[in-house]
Design a protein around this motif. Structure first.
Motif, mmCIF file in Angstrom:
data_model
loop_
_atom_site.group_PDB
_atom_site.id
_atom_site.type_symbol
_atom_site.label_atom_id
_atom_site.label_comp_id
_atom_site.label_asym_id
_atom_site.label_seq_id
_atom_site.Cartn_x
_atom_site.Cartn_y
_atom_site.Cartn_z
ATOM 1 N N GLY A 76 0.867 -1.246 0.019
ATOM 2 C CA GLY A 76 -0.029 0.120 0.054
ATOM 3 C C GLY A 76 0.845 1.213 0.154
ATOM 4 O O GLY A 76 2.010 1.128 0.035
ATOM 5 N N VAL A 77 0.235 2.188 -0.113
ATOM 6 C CA VAL A 77 0.902 3.641 -0.142
ATOM 7 C C VAL A 77 0.180 4.519 1.067
ATOM 8 O O VAL A 77 -0.948 4.916 1.030
ATOM 9 C CB VAL A 77 1.018 4.487 -1.343
ATOM 10 N N PRO A 78 1.181 4.671 2.274
ATOM 11 C CA PRO A 78 2.550 3.931 2.515
ATOM 12 C C PRO A 78 2.024 2.714 2.907
ATOM 13 O O PRO A 78 1.033 2.257 3.186
ATOM 14 C CB PRO A 78 2.881 4.911 3.428
ATOM 15 N N PRO A 79 3.144 1.692 2.845
ATOM 16 C CA PRO A 79 2.964 0.403 3.266
ATOM 17 C C PRO A 79 2.613 0.362 4.918
ATOM 18 O O PRO A 79 2.979 1.048 5.585
ATOM 19 C CB PRO A 79 4.264 -0.198 2.997
ATOM 20 N N LYS A 80 1.971 -0.612 4.997
ATOM 21 C CA LYS A 80 1.580 -1.018 6.419
ATOM 22 C C LYS A 80 2.398 -1.924 7.025
ATOM 23 O O LYS A 80 2.194 -3.063 6.539
ATOM 24 C CB LYS A 80 0.134 -1.281 6.465
ATOM 25 N N VAL A 81 3.096 -1.487 8.094
ATOM 26 C CA VAL A 81 3.774 -2.596 8.767
ATOM 27 C C VAL A 81 3.274 -2.936 10.084
ATOM 28 O O VAL A 81 2.773 -1.960 11.032
ATOM 29 C CB VAL A 81 5.362 -2.200 8.929
ATOM 30 N N VAL A 82 3.071 -4.192 10.360
ATOM 31 C CA VAL A 82 2.516 -4.572 11.857
ATOM 32 C C VAL A 82 3.420 -5.668 12.304
ATOM 33 O O VAL A 82 4.192 -6.342 11.818
ATOM 34 C CB VAL A 82 0.920 -5.135 11.914
ATOM 35 N N TYR A 83 3.526 -5.595 13.855
ATOM 36 C CA TYR A 83 4.267 -6.548 14.653
ATOM 37 C C TYR A 83 3.447 -7.478 15.302
ATOM 38 O O TYR A 83 2.269 -6.761 15.856
ATOM 39 C CB TYR A 83 5.450 -5.608 15.541
ATOM 40 N N SER A 84 3.907 -8.477 15.602
ATOM 41 C CA SER A 84 2.952 -9.492 16.462
ATOM 42 C C SER A 84 3.808 -10.562 17.058
ATOM 43 O O SER A 84 5.086 -10.598 16.672
ATOM 44 C CB SER A 84 1.907 -10.271 15.478
ATOM 45 N N LEU A 85 3.506 -11.061 18.154
ATOM 46 C CA LEU A 85 4.147 -12.194 18.565
ATOM 47 C C LEU A 85 4.218 -13.484 18.250
ATOM 48 O O LEU A 85 3.145 -13.813 17.538
ATOM 49 C CB LEU A 85 3.721 -12.375 20.264
ATOM 50 N N THR A 86 5.488 -14.046 17.825
ATOM 51 C CA THR A 86 5.341 -15.378 17.632
ATOM 52 C C THR A 86 5.023 -16.321 18.901
ATOM 53 O O THR A 86 4.932 -15.944 19.947
ATOM 54 C CB THR A 86 6.860 -15.727 17.152
ATOM 55 N N ASP A 87 4.932 -17.614 18.648
ATOM 56 C CA ASP A 87 4.764 -18.399 19.355
ATOM 57 C C ASP A 87 5.986 -18.361 20.589
ATOM 58 O O ASP A 87 5.585 -18.414 21.823
ATOM 59 C CB ASP A 87 4.490 -19.847 19.088
ATOM 60 N N LEU A 88 6.966 -18.224 20.173
ATOM 61 C CA LEU A 88 8.199 -18.212 21.051
ATOM 62 C C LEU A 88 7.960 -17.063 22.074
ATOM 63 O O LEU A 88 8.312 -17.172 23.039
ATOM 64 C CB LEU A 88 9.503 -18.036 20.502
ATOM 65 N N GLY A 89 7.491 -15.849 21.457
ATOM 66 C CA GLY A 89 7.315 -14.553 22.160
ATOM 67 C C GLY A 89 6.181 -14.737 23.069
ATOM 68 O O GLY A 89 6.380 -14.225 24.464
ATOM 69 N N ARG A 90 5.226 -15.502 22.776
ATOM 70 C CA ARG A 90 4.114 -15.696 23.860
ATOM 71 C C ARG A 90 4.682 -16.657 25.014
ATOM 72 O O ARG A 90 4.143 -16.286 25.931
ATOM 73 C CB ARG A 90 3.052 -16.644 23.122
ATOM 74 N N ARG A 91 5.359 -17.608 24.588
ATOM 75 C CA ARG A 91 5.954 -18.372 25.767
ATOM 76 C C ARG A 91 6.824 -17.560 26.715
ATOM 77 O O ARG A 91 6.781 -17.726 27.878
ATOM 78 C CB ARG A 91 6.587 -19.495 25.272
#
Length: 123
Positions: A76-91
């Motif tokens: 997209g313009v501007p590109p949409k960047v999101v961050y999320s937890l991985t399973d390792l991060g959740r643990r």
């Protein structure tokens, strides 16, 4: 005197190149911010206002490298960047909850120990 320490007590521990960012100032806070789902960089900046954008970027990159966080760029313009937890991060988040509970329970004793120490060494 207690028993001598085994000089090979860490032989089964694997060497890690570079530190895993668990105990630094920002990792735990970033993990908490991502607990309930995806967040954009600008959303993370709100509760983490004390962190500079540069340090937040470095922290997120290091956490991504360690497998704790996933960075997803949507076109997209501007590109949409999101961050999320991985399973390792959740643990890791589960472990952090235990540490947080321990801290709350023991904080009065910790503060008293600090006060007593400061009195002893300031003389």
């Amino acid at each position: 005197m207690s028993n001598a320490l085994d000089p090979h007590m860490f032989r089964d521990c694997k060497d890690v190149v570079g530190p895993v960012r668990v105990g630094d100032k920002w990792t735990c806070r970033i993990l908490r911010c991502l607990r309930d789902g995806d967040r954009r960089f600008s959303e993370l900046r709100v509760p983490l206002s004390a962190i500079t954008p540069k340090v937040l970027t470095e922290s997120l990159r290091a956490m991504e490298r360690d497998g704790l966080v996933r960075r997803t760029a949507h076109p997209g313009v501007p590109p949409k960047v999101v961050y999320s937890l991985t399973d390792l991060g959740r643990r890791l988040l589960e472990f952090m909850d235990t540490i947080c509970d321990w801290t709350v329970t023991n904080l009065p004793e910790i503060l008293e120990a600090r006060r007593a120490y400061d009195e002893r060494v300031s003389v």
